[in-house]
Design an enzyme around this catalytic site. Sequence first.
Site, PDB file in Angstrom:
ATOM      1  N   CYS A  34      -0.721   5.581  10.270  1.00  0.00           N
ATOM      2  CA  CYS A  34      -0.072   5.003  10.541  1.00  0.00           C
ATOM      3  C   CYS A  34      -0.344   3.368  11.448  1.00  0.00           C
ATOM      4  CB  CYS A  34       0.590   5.596  11.743  1.00  0.00           C
ATOM      5  SG  CYS A  34       1.554   7.298  11.324  1.00  0.00           S
ATOM      6  N   SER A  59      12.440   6.140   7.907  1.00  0.00           N
ATOM      7  CA  SER A  59      11.159   5.273   9.476  1.00  0.00           C
ATOM      8  C   SER A  59      12.425   4.290   9.436  1.00  0.00           C
ATOM      9  CB  SER A  59      10.050   5.776   9.552  1.00  0.00           C
ATOM     10  OG  SER A  59       9.864   5.271  10.908  1.00  0.00           O
ATOM     11  N   GLU A 117       1.011  -1.147   0.270  1.00  0.00           N
ATOM     12  CA  GLU A 117      -0.207  -0.251   0.036  1.00  0.00           C
ATOM     13  C   GLU A 117       0.855   0.706   0.312  1.00  0.00           C
ATOM     14  OE1 GLU A 117      -4.194  -1.471   1.715  1.00  0.00           O
ATOM     15  OE2 GLU A 117      -2.904  -1.168   3.591  1.00  0.00           O
ATOM     16  N   CYS A 127       6.466  -6.909   6.638  1.00  0.00           N
ATOM     17  CA  CYS A 127       7.377  -6.407   7.571  1.00  0.00           C
ATOM     18  C   CYS A 127       7.668  -7.809   8.354  1.00  0.00           C
ATOM     19  CB  CYS A 127       6.802  -5.325   7.919  1.00  0.00           C
ATOM     20  SG  CYS A 127       8.367  -4.736   9.530  1.00  0.00           S
ATOM     21  N   CYS A 174       6.431  -5.758  15.698  1.00  0.00           N
ATOM     22  CA  CYS A 174       6.249  -5.351  16.682  1.00  0.00           C
ATOM     23  C   CYS A 174       3.768  -5.748  16.640  1.00  0.00           C
ATOM     24  CB  CYS A 174       6.271  -3.518  15.895  1.00  0.00           C
ATOM     25  SG  CYS A 174       7.158  -3.012  15.634  1.00  0.00           S
ATOM     26  N   CYS A 198       3.843   8.135   1.115  1.00  0.00           N
ATOM     27  CA  CYS A 198       3.870   7.608   2.085  1.00  0.00           C
ATOM     28  C   CYS A 198       4.036   6.333   1.826  1.00  0.00           C
ATOM     29  CB  CYS A 198       2.973   7.534   3.354  1.00  0.00           C
ATOM     30  SG  CYS A 198       3.501   6.093   4.589  1.00  0.00           S
ATOM     31  N   GLY A 236       6.642  -2.413   6.154  1.00  0.00           N
ATOM     32  CA  GLY A 236       7.907  -2.788   5.675  1.00  0.00           C
ATOM     33  C   GLY A 236       9.329  -2.224   6.622  1.00  0.00           C
ATOM     34  N   GLU A 237       9.949  -2.353   6.585  1.00  0.00           N
ATOM     35  CA  GLU A 237      11.148  -1.827   7.493  1.00  0.00           C
ATOM     36  C   GLU A 237      12.150  -1.125   6.480  1.00  0.00           C
ATOM     37  OE1 GLU A 237      12.143  -0.672  10.765  1.00  0.00           O
ATOM     38  OE2 GLU A 237      14.184  -0.334   9.904  1.00  0.00           O
ATOM     39  N   LEU A 258      10.873   5.507  18.204  1.00  0.00           N
ATOM     40  CA  LEU A 258      10.939   5.117  19.455  1.00  0.00           C
ATOM     41  C   LEU A 258       9.684   3.909  20.604  1.00  0.00           C
ATOM     42  CD1 LEU A 258      13.705   4.782  21.347  1.00  0.00           C
ATOM     43  CD2 LEU A 258      12.216   7.101  22.087  1.00  0.00           C
ATOM     44  N   HIS A 259       8.754   4.600  21.088  1.00  0.00           N
ATOM     45  CA  HIS A 259       7.376   4.552  21.558  1.00  0.00           C
ATOM     46  C   HIS A 259       7.747   4.111  22.954  1.00  0.00           C
ATOM     47  CE1 HIS A 259       5.829   4.169  17.998  1.00  0.00           C
ATOM     48  NE2 HIS A 259       6.388   2.803  17.258  1.00  0.00           N
ATOM     49  N   CYS A 299       1.206  -2.837  15.263  1.00  0.00           N
ATOM     50  CA  CYS A 299       1.185  -2.517  13.847  1.00  0.00           C
ATOM     51  C   CYS A 299       0.398  -3.415  13.214  1.00  0.00           C
ATOM     52  CB  CYS A 299       3.022  -2.478  13.680  1.00  0.00           C
ATOM     53  SG  CYS A 299       2.428  -1.875  11.831  1.00  0.00           S
TER      54      CYS A 299
HETATM   55  N1  SAH Z   1       8.788   0.259   9.867  1.00  0.00           N
HETATM   56  C1  SAH Z   1       9.956   1.271   9.988  1.00  0.00           C
HETATM   57  C2  SAH Z   1       8.453   1.913   8.754  1.00  0.00           C
HETATM   58  C3  SAH Z   1       6.710   2.287   9.456  1.00  0.00           C
HETATM   59  S1  SAH Z   1       6.745   3.559   9.703  1.00  0.00           S
HETATM   60  C4  SAH Z   1       9.346   2.414  11.489  1.00  0.00           C
HETATM   61  O1  SAH Z   1       8.290   1.551  12.143  1.00  0.00           O
HETATM   62  O2  SAH Z   1       9.199   3.458  11.491  1.00  0.00           O
HETATM   63  C5  SAH Z   1       5.056   3.575  10.833  1.00  0.00           C
HETATM   64  C6  SAH Z   1       4.784   4.056  11.889  1.00  0.00           C
HETATM   65  O3  SAH Z   1       3.395   3.998  12.694  1.00  0.00           O
HETATM   66  C7  SAH Z   1       5.657   3.475  13.236  1.00  0.00           C
HETATM   67  O4  SAH Z   1       6.269   4.867  13.438  1.00  0.00           O
HETATM   68  C8  SAH Z   1       5.160   2.772  14.057  1.00  0.00           C
HETATM   69  O5  SAH Z   1       5.667   2.668  14.875  1.00  0.00           O
HETATM   70  C9  SAH Z   1       3.689   3.257  13.884  1.00  0.00           C
HETATM   71  N2  SAH Z   1       3.019   2.857  13.438  1.00  0.00           N
HETATM   72  C10 SAH Z   1       3.336   1.029  14.062  1.00  0.00           C
HETATM   73  N3  SAH Z   1       1.291   0.876  14.693  1.00  0.00           N
HETATM   74  C11 SAH Z   1       0.846   1.970  14.842  1.00  0.00           C
HETATM   75  C12 SAH Z   1      -0.877   2.280  15.389  1.00  0.00           C
HETATM   76  N4  SAH Z   1      -1.552   0.894  15.650  1.00  0.00           N
HETATM   77  N5  SAH Z   1      -1.000   3.478  15.712  1.00  0.00           N
HETATM   78  C13 SAH Z   1      -0.242   4.446  15.599  1.00  0.00           C
HETATM   79  N6  SAH Z   1       1.251   4.022  15.081  1.00  0.00           N
HETATM   80  C14 SAH Z   1       1.539   2.846  13.956  1.00  0.00           C
END
Ligand code: SAH
Length: 366
Positions: A340, A196, A96, A116, A120, A109, A166-167, A220-221, A123
Amino acid sequence: MSAPTRSRPTRSRFDVDREQLGEVLAGEPRYRIDQVWQGLYEQLRSPAELTTLPKALRTRLDQELPLALEQEVRRISDQGDTVKYLWRLHDGHRIETVLMMYPDRVTVCVSSQAGCAMDCGFCATGQAGFQRHLTSGEIVEQVARAAREARDLGRRLGNVVFMGMGEPLANEAAVWAAIERIHDDLGLSARHLTVSTIGIVPGIRSLAARPLPVNLAVSLHAANDDTRSTLVPMNKRYPISMLMEACADYLAVKGRRISFEWALIEGVNDRDSDAHELAALCRRFRLAAHVNLIPLNPTPGWPTVGSSPRRVREFRDLLERLGVNATVRRNRGTDIDAACGQLAAGQPVRSQPIAIRARGTSGSPR
Ligand code: SAH
């Protein structure tokens, strides 16, 4: 040249470099290479639309330089300001792309992998697992087609964020090749390109050694290893201290502000103590660190909920009082699962989520 074949193309339109284009154009005058290249990257046209070329050549190029992405679904939200594309790849995998039009800028984006492997739990892409890396051409095509759509709407695409599926730093070479093409040929400024990452330290170091000063965003989270390892499993391999070293080195080399992404999850990472921990991490970066807050978006496989809008504001205000630059990211496309963490490209997601519990609280997460 051989007759058109139905077999799967090995090189897609945006995977081909100038030299390979020269091979496709063998027997044509040399200036055709520039003509076609400019047609693809400056005019954002398909070969069929390049009316300065002879008709037979147009037809041949369309066949020999096929697109890699077949549009399966296109959904719009925010009164047309957010467009989500679901593309089918030649091998049946799906990815997507999200195009976002703001009053002052247009951002796309893009996905860097089908699926991926980072796992996580919160996600949707992670919930569905990994299929394969994208080629640089598959990444560039997402940008070129979004740029074309924007232009047809009278807008100019200026920003690319590698925040789709993806990463990107697990597919660094293809991502870098795409960045060069986006910069050199589509003409976007490196300062408007953002990679990212979940925090793949060797990837950050490779990116630091690359010539263009692209922006780095780190998902980071959580600011302590216990919580972060539950949210982002890769943290066990690259813990926070190691990640912060890599960020500091990136900043030293590139001089670009670093963003920390923080999806606020009720009771997990939205408490005052979390803000204090985060502020402590940011201190070494001074004004060069910027925190992007976003309430966790709902995904099918995760039970906990995003923080309330009020809590998000309070968390931001507390960070500001602690001297940290923080903004709340406006959520786009939640109604079309384009926000996101919601990109799953129609993949089934794991139905049994791993429950996590906030440190220091009892009871199960909602
Ligand atoms: N894999 C890379 C690129 C994806 S960016 C990365 O993680 O940075 C997607 C962003 O959305 C990341 O910051 C991810 O942590 C965040 N994300 C994933 N799931 C989410 C959710 N349910 N709500 C809000 N942000 C989320």
